[in-house]
Design an enzyme around this catalytic site. Structure first.
Site, PDB file in Angstrom:
ATOM      1  N   CYS A  48     -20.481  17.584 -10.505  1.00 16.67           N
ATOM      2  CA  CYS A  48     -20.258  18.693  -9.575  1.00 16.67           C
ATOM      3  C   CYS A  48     -20.211  20.037 -10.290  1.00 16.67           C
ATOM      4  O   CYS A  48     -19.581  20.170 -11.350  1.00 16.67           O
ATOM      5  CB  CYS A  48     -18.948  18.470  -8.814  1.00 16.67           C
ATOM      6  N   CYS A  54     -12.332  23.352  -9.787  1.00 12.75           N
ATOM      7  CA  CYS A  54     -11.748  22.848  -8.549  1.00 12.75           C
ATOM      8  C   CYS A  54     -10.669  21.820  -8.854  1.00 12.75           C
ATOM      9  O   CYS A  54     -10.846  20.934  -9.714  1.00 12.75           O
ATOM     10  CB  CYS A  54     -12.840  22.227  -7.688  1.00 12.75           C
ATOM     11  N   GLN A 235      -5.014   5.509   4.649  1.00 16.72           N
ATOM     12  CA  GLN A 235      -5.491   5.328   3.278  1.00 16.72           C
ATOM     13  C   GLN A 235      -6.739   6.177   3.075  1.00 16.72           C
ATOM     14  O   GLN A 235      -7.557   6.343   3.979  1.00 16.72           O
ATOM     15  CB  GLN A 235      -5.783   3.854   2.996  1.00 16.72           C
ATOM     16  N   GLU A 280       8.885   1.726  10.860  1.00 16.72           N
ATOM     17  CA  GLU A 280       8.264   3.011  10.531  1.00 16.72           C
ATOM     18  C   GLU A 280       9.101   4.130  11.123  1.00 16.72           C
ATOM     19  O   GLU A 280       9.637   4.010  12.233  1.00 16.72           O
ATOM     20  CB  GLU A 280       6.836   3.054  11.073  1.00 16.72           C
ATOM     21  N   ASP A 326       5.316  -0.327   1.605  1.00 17.80           N
ATOM     22  CA  ASP A 326       4.307   0.713   1.336  1.00 17.80           C
ATOM     23  C   ASP A 326       4.961   2.077   1.510  1.00 17.80           C
ATOM     24  O   ASP A 326       4.645   2.825   2.440  1.00 17.80           O
ATOM     25  CB  ASP A 326       3.114   0.546   2.281  1.00 17.80           C
ATOM     26  N   CYS A 352       1.850   4.541  -4.345  1.00 20.60           N
ATOM     27  CA  CYS A 352       0.964   5.638  -4.746  1.00 20.60           C
ATOM     28  C   CYS A 352       1.583   6.418  -5.907  1.00 20.60           C
ATOM     29  O   CYS A 352       1.164   7.532  -6.195  1.00 20.60           O
ATOM     30  CB  CYS A 352       0.693   6.571  -3.571  1.00 20.60           C
TER      31      CYS A 352
END
Length: 394
Positions: A48, A54, A235, A280, A326, A352
């Protein structure tokens, strides 16, 4: 003195054995005495034009094999800090141009409008003219958005553009723009029609308001069409989601009663068999999950619950054959403490953040859980951001 670069540090710099750091260096490069880098076999030409300015990518100069090693090393290093070790499987890498969601920034200065990711470690916006991580459906909207925002974004004010690829097309959520009056409303509708959007919403400071949505926007999860709330977590890539789902299925081992904690829209709940309780905190996600489960006749119960304030305790966990975790980047420390004291046979953990995952893994290990394996997942191609799936068992 010249030294070889032996690894990539957490933030993407190359590092030598003696601890010297070099920006934009890959393992196998040589760091020369004057501080310049001589490319080696793992150094590739970045695809790129915007790299490295960036902030969307940090590692385009690193070949895929070395990038995989970086993902594994990050996870292994985090575990080592807590005295843990396990099988770290070969990482899954999402291919270029596979990101189905992104948040961009836009700024109008005079007659020009810039839109793109922020520059690395800066608030300056790099005007996007090409991108090798976004899905083509998202990138194709960049120029049309330039024209639209040039009429809606106040002078010298920064706006946000949230793009998500839904089943019906791209879901566009704008923040910080102004669209008052009939002409502005007509322009938004015309923009949605012309670009085949799934939905267009505006947040002018009081929450998002839908301005265009020909039919309800949905996202398909394991064959199940689920209503897609504005700003809901998804995701980053479809193939990355599939890799995580595969890991969760394996870790659960055919369990018949599963608690899916931090369940979101049902990414894992709809991929698993048996009886499932999905907890949740986001009310709109809970309603979307429950509605989809009812339509399909699936034995999934949605529990609207903030697991940071009120984690499932040992008594509530009794009777579950497996638990799926998660959590956000902060991890799930309070919930994990309850799990460590429980008798749940199997845990599938999706993370993550390797650092908070390793912290939580150490708590589980202290509670006599075995960390069976970890698989890194590189959904954020060429970035330092790492996802993973892991299996724990009693």
């Amino acid at each position: 003195m010249s030294e070889p670069i032996v690894r990539i540090a957490a933030r993407g710099d190359g590092v030598t054995d003696s601890g010297r750091y070099a920006a934009l260096a890959a393992p196998g490069d040589m760091l020369l005495a004057d501080g310049t880098v001589e490319p080696g076999p793992n150094h590739q030409q970045p695809p790129c034009r915007h790299f490295p300015e960036c902030g969307g990518c940090q590692l385009q100069h690193v070949a895929d094999d070395a990038y995989r090693d970086y993902l594994k090393d990050r996870v292994a290093g985090a575990l080592t800090q807590h005295g843990l070790a396990t099988e770290i499987r070969d990482p899954h890498l999402s291919p270029p141009n596979s990101r189905r969601r992104a948040t961009l920034r836009a700024l109008r200065a005079g007659k020009s409008l810039v839109i793109g990711f922020n520059a690395e470690r800066s608030n300056r916006i790099v005007d996007m003219r090409e991108c090798h991580i976004l899905r083509p459906e998202l990138f194709e909207l960049i120029d049309p958005l330039r024209h639209l925002l040039a009429t809606l974004l106040p002078l010298r004010r920064t706006g946000e553009v949230h793009l998500t690829l839904a089943d019906q097309g791209v879901d566009v959520a704008l923040k910080g723009v102004e669209a008052e009056g009939y002409e502005a409303a007509e322009a938004l509708t015309a923009f949605g029609d012309a670009n085949g959007l799934a939905r267009l919403s505006l947040d002018e400071g009081h929450g998002p308001e839908v301005r265009y949505e020909p039919e309800p926007a949905t996202i398909t999860l394991s064959g199940m069409a689920v209503a897609l709330p504005i700003g809901a977590f998804l995701q980053a890539t479809g193939d990355g989601e599939a890799a995580l789902v595969e890991g969760v299925r394996e870790a659960c081992g055919g369990a018949s009663r599963i608690a899916d904690l931090f369940g979101g829209l049902g990414t894992f709940a709809f991929a698993l068999g048996g009886e499932i309780v999905a907890a949740e905190a986001a009310r709109d996600a809970v309603l979307a999950l429950q509605s989809a489960a009812r339509r399909a006749g699936r034995p999934i119960t949605a529990d609207h619950r903030d697991l940071y304030r009120r984690p499932y305790d040992v008594k509530e966990l009794a009777g579950f054959d497996a638990v799926v975790l998660d959590p956000p980047r902060a991890g799930a420390e309070e919930q994990v403490k309850q799990l460590a004291a429980s008798a749940v046979p199997r845990i599938a953990y999706v993370s993550c953040n390797p650092a908070t995952f390793a912290r939580d893994a150490a708590i589980l290990a202290a509670g006599d859980y075995k960390l069976d394996w970890v698989r890194p997942v590189g959904q954020f191609r060429w970035s330092t951001h790492i996802e993973l799936a892991a299996s724990f068992s009693r």
